[in-house]
Design an enzyme around this catalytic site. Structure first.
Site, short mmCIF file in Angstrom:
data_model
loop_
_atom_site.label_atom_id
_atom_site.label_comp_id
_atom_site.label_asym_id
_atom_site.label_seq_id
_atom_site.Cartn_x
_atom_site.Cartn_y
_atom_site.Cartn_z
N ASP A 63 -3.84 -38.02 20.69
CA ASP A 63 -3.51 -36.65 21.10
C ASP A 63 -2.53 -36.03 20.11
OD1 ASP A 63 -3.69 -34.33 22.58
OD2 ASP A 63 -2.18 -34.94 24.04
N HIS A 109 -5.66 -39.00 27.57
CA HIS A 109 -4.20 -39.13 27.51
C HIS A 109 -3.57 -39.31 28.89
CE1 HIS A 109 -4.70 -34.89 28.31
NE2 HIS A 109 -4.91 -34.58 27.05
N HIS A 135 -9.02 -39.25 20.32
CA HIS A 135 -8.56 -37.93 20.79
C HIS A 135 -7.53 -37.38 19.80
CE1 HIS A 135 -7.15 -35.15 24.23
NE2 HIS A 135 -6.48 -34.79 23.14
N LYS A 171 -15.64 -31.30 26.22
CA LYS A 171 -14.27 -31.40 26.73
C LYS A 171 -13.99 -30.40 27.83
CE LYS A 171 -9.93 -32.52 26.91
NZ LYS A 171 -8.89 -32.74 25.93
N HIS A 217 -6.13 -33.59 17.60
CA HIS A 217 -6.21 -32.16 17.27
C HIS A 217 -5.96 -32.02 15.77
CE1 HIS A 217 -6.02 -31.03 21.55
NE2 HIS A 217 -5.30 -32.14 21.63
N HIS A 229 -9.19 -33.23 30.37
CA HIS A 229 -7.73 -33.03 30.49
C HIS A 229 -7.46 -32.99 31.99
CE1 HIS A 229 -3.72 -31.52 29.12
NE2 HIS A 229 -3.68 -31.30 30.42
C1 NCD Z 1 -2.54 -30.21 22.88
C2 NCD Z 1 -2.62 -29.15 21.77
O1 NCD Z 1 -1.58 -28.83 21.18
O2 NCD Z 1 -3.72 -28.67 21.47
N1 NCD Z 1 -1.18 -30.24 23.39
C3 NCD Z 1 -0.62 -31.25 24.09
O3 NCD Z 1 0.49 -31.08 24.58
N2 NCD Z 1 -1.21 -32.40 24.24
C4 NCD Z 1 -3.55 -29.92 23.95
C5 NCD Z 1 -3.76 -31.07 24.91
O4 NCD Z 1 -4.37 -32.07 24.57
O5 NCD Z 1 -3.29 -30.94 26.06
ZN ZN Z 2 -5.15 -33.25 23.29
#
Ligand code: NCD
Ligand code: ZN
Length: 346
Positions: free
Chosen positions: A247, A174, A13, A99, A15, A136
């Site tokens: 995450d 997460h 996971h 997702k 970003h 999520h």
């Molecule tokens: C994530 C993001 O910045 O895209 N932010 C976070 O607080 N984890 C999105 C997510 O996974 O909730």
């Molecule tokens: Zn995330």
């Protein structure tokens, strides 16, 4: 000096964002992971297989020379996702999940799902095509306390969903609470969870005592220590239903240090070393490899990596900031250190 040789881990996971951010985020994860499940919450989101393939090419353009990092793509579930989109995803060797963001739950979730039950035909298609659903897991009801939103989601959405679709593979992303650990442990073999390094290392005191620490603000928000301890117990238990998912989420310093700071912690620069700290503190270094390198690919039905990394118990200093396009990003442990160092085996 303690040193540890591990099968190359994956991140289930992450970003990576897009454009200039990729020149920071992609090399950071490729330094310690063979593959990563890439979140689709771009603006606009990754909706179709075609979007995912284009995004994949943009990511691959930033993989350092000689590194074989592979992005595993996901699609963003919306109220308009169709069964055909699911069968297209199932037919693509590059798409590994879809997702679910409840609309409004987190960063870039505006296009998310407003009524989950209306999507049950789509979830049925996912179950039939064996496409994993990544979730999520927080309710968005404004009356629900932010610290209770994960538990409320389990009761109101996850229990009915997993009852209705017992063969649907679900990754509860997460997780942050003892309730989520217990739910996953009691659920069938088709349900697993990712756990971040920061939810293992920190609790809400770290976020709030002595002043708000915006760079520790993420969603789901850090919880009280008894939940942190339950997560530590789960990841070091050896259960195959828990695996590594950072995450890691890059945001600019200005977006985080603002009167309305956004959610997301950046850990990709040192994630494996951070997890090693946790497993070392728990006396469970012998369980790190399965958590980081075996349970994820087994659940996603992908081969385990065949190369390795070496972790040594040598502290590494973390820079006070990184470049993020034309802005800067403040990583976890900025200006401090992490107790372990990672070297990719050649
Ligand atoms: C994530 C993001 O910045 O895209 N932010 C976070 O607080 N984890 C999105 C997510 O996974 O909730
Ligand atoms: Zn995330």
């Amino acid at each position: 000096m303690t040193s540890l040789n591990l099968t190359l881990p994956d991140d289930w996971h992450i970003h990576l964002r897009d454009e200039a951010a990729l020149s920071t985020t992609v090399p950071d994860v490729a330094r310690w992971a063979g593959r990563a499940i890439v979140m689709p919450n771009l603006t606009p989101p990754v909706l179709s297989v075609a979007d995912a393939l284009n995004y994949r090419e943009r990511i691959l353009a930033h993989v350092p020379e000689g590194n074989s990092f592979e992005p595993l793509m996901t699609l963003y579930l919306t109220d308009h996702t169709t069964q055909t989109m699911v069968s297209d995803a199932a037919a693509s060797p590059f798409v590994h999940g879809i997702k679910l963001y409840p609309a409004g739950a987190t960063t870039n979730s505006d296009a998310g799902v407003t009524a989950l039950e209306a999507l049950y035909p789509v979830l049925e298609a996912m179950q039939n095509h064996d496409v994993p659903l990544l979730i999520h897991g927080e309710v968005t009801d404004p009356r629900c306390d932010i610290f209770d939103r994960e538990k409320a989601f389990i009761d109101s959405a996850l229990v009915p969903l997993t009852t209705q679709f017992p063969a649907l593979r679900v990754v509860f992303e997460h997780i942050t609470t003892r309730d989520a650990v217990q739910f996953v442990e009691a659920a069938g073999e088709h349900v697993a969870a990712t756990v971040t390094a920061h939810h293992l290392l920190y609790n809400r005191n770290d976020l709030l005592v002595g002043g708000v620490k915006p760079h520790l603000f993420c969603l789901p928000v850090l919880k009280r220590d008894q939940h942190q301890l339950a997560l530590r117990k789960a990841v070091t238990s050896g259960s195959p239903r828990f695996f590594l998912g950072t995450d890691s989420a890059p945001h600019t310093r200005d977006d985080k240090e603002s009167s309305c700071g956004c959610a997301g912690c950046y850990t990709a620069h040192a994630a494996l070393a951070l997890y090693a700290e946790v497993f070392d503190e728990e006396g469970a270094l012998d369980r790190l490899e399965a958590f980081a390198s075996f349970h994820g690919p087994d659940f996603y039905r992908l081969p385990r990596n065949t190369t390795s990394v070496t972790l040594s118990k040598t502290p590494q200093a973390i820079p006070s900031e990184f470049q993020l396009g034309t802005d800067v990003l403040i990583p976890i442990r900025a200006g401090e250190s992490v107790g372990w160092t990672v070297a990719l085996a050649s």
